[in-house]
Design a protein around this motif. Structure first.
Motif, mmCIF file in Angstrom:
data_model
loop_
_atom_site.group_PDB
_atom_site.id
_atom_site.type_symbol
_atom_site.label_atom_id
_atom_site.label_comp_id
_atom_site.label_asym_id
_atom_site.label_seq_id
_atom_site.Cartn_x
_atom_site.Cartn_y
_atom_site.Cartn_z
ATOM 1 N N ARG A 49 70.789 17.770 -4.585
ATOM 2 C CA ARG A 49 69.679 18.239 -3.748
ATOM 3 C C ARG A 49 68.335 17.930 -4.395
ATOM 4 N NH1 ARG A 49 66.567 22.811 -3.203
ATOM 5 N NH2 ARG A 49 65.974 23.368 -1.060
ATOM 6 N N ASP A 50 68.193 18.267 -5.683
ATOM 7 C CA ASP A 50 66.933 18.002 -6.392
ATOM 8 C C ASP A 50 66.651 16.500 -6.472
ATOM 9 O OD1 ASP A 50 66.432 20.679 -6.787
ATOM 10 O OD2 ASP A 50 67.378 20.727 -8.772
ATOM 11 N N SER A 51 67.708 15.727 -6.721
ATOM 12 C CA SER A 51 67.542 14.268 -6.811
ATOM 13 C C SER A 51 67.079 13.685 -5.480
ATOM 14 C CB SER A 51 68.858 13.605 -7.231
ATOM 15 O OG SER A 51 69.248 14.027 -8.507
ATOM 16 N N PHE A 52 67.672 14.181 -4.400
ATOM 17 C CA PHE A 52 67.337 13.680 -3.071
ATOM 18 C C PHE A 52 65.883 13.980 -2.715
ATOM 19 C CE2 PHE A 52 67.169 14.415 1.597
ATOM 20 C CZ PHE A 52 67.409 13.104 2.002
ATOM 21 N N TYR A 53 65.468 15.237 -2.901
ATOM 22 C CA TYR A 53 64.081 15.604 -2.574
ATOM 23 C C TYR A 53 63.092 14.892 -3.499
ATOM 24 C CZ TYR A 53 65.402 19.182 0.797
ATOM 25 O OH TYR A 53 65.887 19.827 1.908
#
Length: 367
Positions: A181-185
């Motif tokens: 999730r953090d990587s995507f955002y």
């Protein structure tokens, strides 16, 4: 198009590069580190991948409609009123993007260089300079970007290369240090820094060889994306992820800690700031130019020059809305991510509809 097709492939590529490399160079490593810790270079690479996808779609669409911009061919693809409705969002987004870039420029200048100068003055001067320059033709627009590109690229590459002698590459391990999730955002935030590449929709109709637009776009992303990746890698390898979280503009600190061999010049931040100001100008100039040309085409006006000064007060007011630096960067990240719907998802929708309509037309002609 009322202008002759004089923009070369090289000019298209340099225009894209100087548009992409701009105000976002300073906070770029911070955005990447907050999202991915030591995996900041990996996050940056993901963001570049998303940006490449968006540019490929926009360029492919532009080649299929090489005599029109997205403002006009969108009406042919999805209908007059629906096309105009979405074009309003394109114009609104790049108006806000221009305002936020000018505001970020002003915030950096009054913090790092001109400490006694009012924020409003620095923002207004940059916007006025962009407005005056945006009154030129497309060919002059491309020449200006082509002229400034060596001045932008060479010093930044030299500073990054010299800084690597102090690097500790243990700081960039592990390579992937955050969840999906953090990587995507984080990747979306990085991809938003490449949204200036949307200027390709305006360049293709003025190119001598529209079919070579894909080549120009790929070279532009390769060079600008490669530079961004090097900057993130260098800053993380020198400062470390935890230290970088305390810095608003890690790239500026990188220039401050770098010196020429033999101590000929112990601090390169003065040179870097000078180059950065030019890079910011070319970026704001491009988004301003795209905004007023889009308005001209949407309302079928004969000339874009009168719009340059007409839009100035609106953009200035938008630029002054954020109350402080923290709020400004929160707005920038939010608008940047939301803008991907305009610069990637919307062209993707147009492309899919266009492909289906052409296939249907071929079937009907065959029968």
């Amino acid at each position: 198009m009322e202008e002759t097709k004089e923009v070369t492939t090289v000019q298209a590529a340099t225009t894209l590069i100087s548009t992409i490399i701009g105000v976002g160079v300073l906070p770029l490593p911070l955005f990447a580190v907050r999202a991915g810790e030591t995996g900041a270079p990996f996050i940056t690479l993901l963001g570049i991948g998303i940006a490449v996808l968006g540019l490929l779609i926009v360029t492919k669409l532009g080649i299929r409609h090489s005599d029109q911009t997205i403002i006009t061919y969108s009406e042919d693809i999805i209908g007059k009123w629906l096309g105009r409705f979405f074009s309003l969002f394109v114009i609104l987004f790049f108006t806000i993007l221009t305002a936020l870039a000018a505001r970020e420029f002003g915030a950096v200048v009054i913090t790092a260089v001109l400490l006694e100068t009012p924020l409003e003055v620095t923002v207004l001067v940059m916007l006025l300079l962009a407005a005056i320059s945006a009154r030129n033709s497309m060919n002059t627009f491309a020449y200006i970007h082509n002229f400034y590109i060596p001045i932008i690229l060479a010093p930044v590459l030299i500073i990054v290369a010299l800084s690597l002698k102090n690097a500790n590459f243990l700081y960039v391990r592990p390579i992937i240090a955050s969840g999906f999730r953090d990587s995507f955002y984080g990747a979306l935030t990085i991809a938003a820094l490449f949204q200036g590449s949307f200027i390709m929709t305006l360049l293709i109709p003025s190119m001598k060889k529209p079919q070579s637009a894909m080549k120009a776009g790929l070279w532009a992303i390769f060079i600008s994306g490669g530079l961004y990746l090097l900057i993130v890698l260098a800053t993380v390898a020198i400062f470390g992820a935890e230290e970088m979280k305390k810095l608003y503009w890690p790239t500026l600190e990188l220039a401050r800690t770098t010196s020429l061999p033999g101590n000929i010049l112990q601090r390169l931040d003065v040179i870097f700031i000078s180059v950065w100001v030019i890079a910011v100008f070319t970026t704001i100039f491009a988004s301003y130019f795209l905004t007023i040309h889009s308005i001209k085409q949407l309302f079928r006006l004969q000339d874009h020059k009168m719009l340059a000064y007409f839009m100035l007060p609106f953009i200035f007011v938008l630029a002054m809305i954020p109350q402080n630096i923290v709020q400004m960067y929160e707005v920038i990240k939010m608008i940047g991510r939301a803008g991907l719907m305009v610069t990637i998802l919307y062209p993707m929708l147009l492309f899919l509809v266009d492909v289906m309509k052409r296939k249907r037309r071929k079937k009907s002609e065959a029968t």
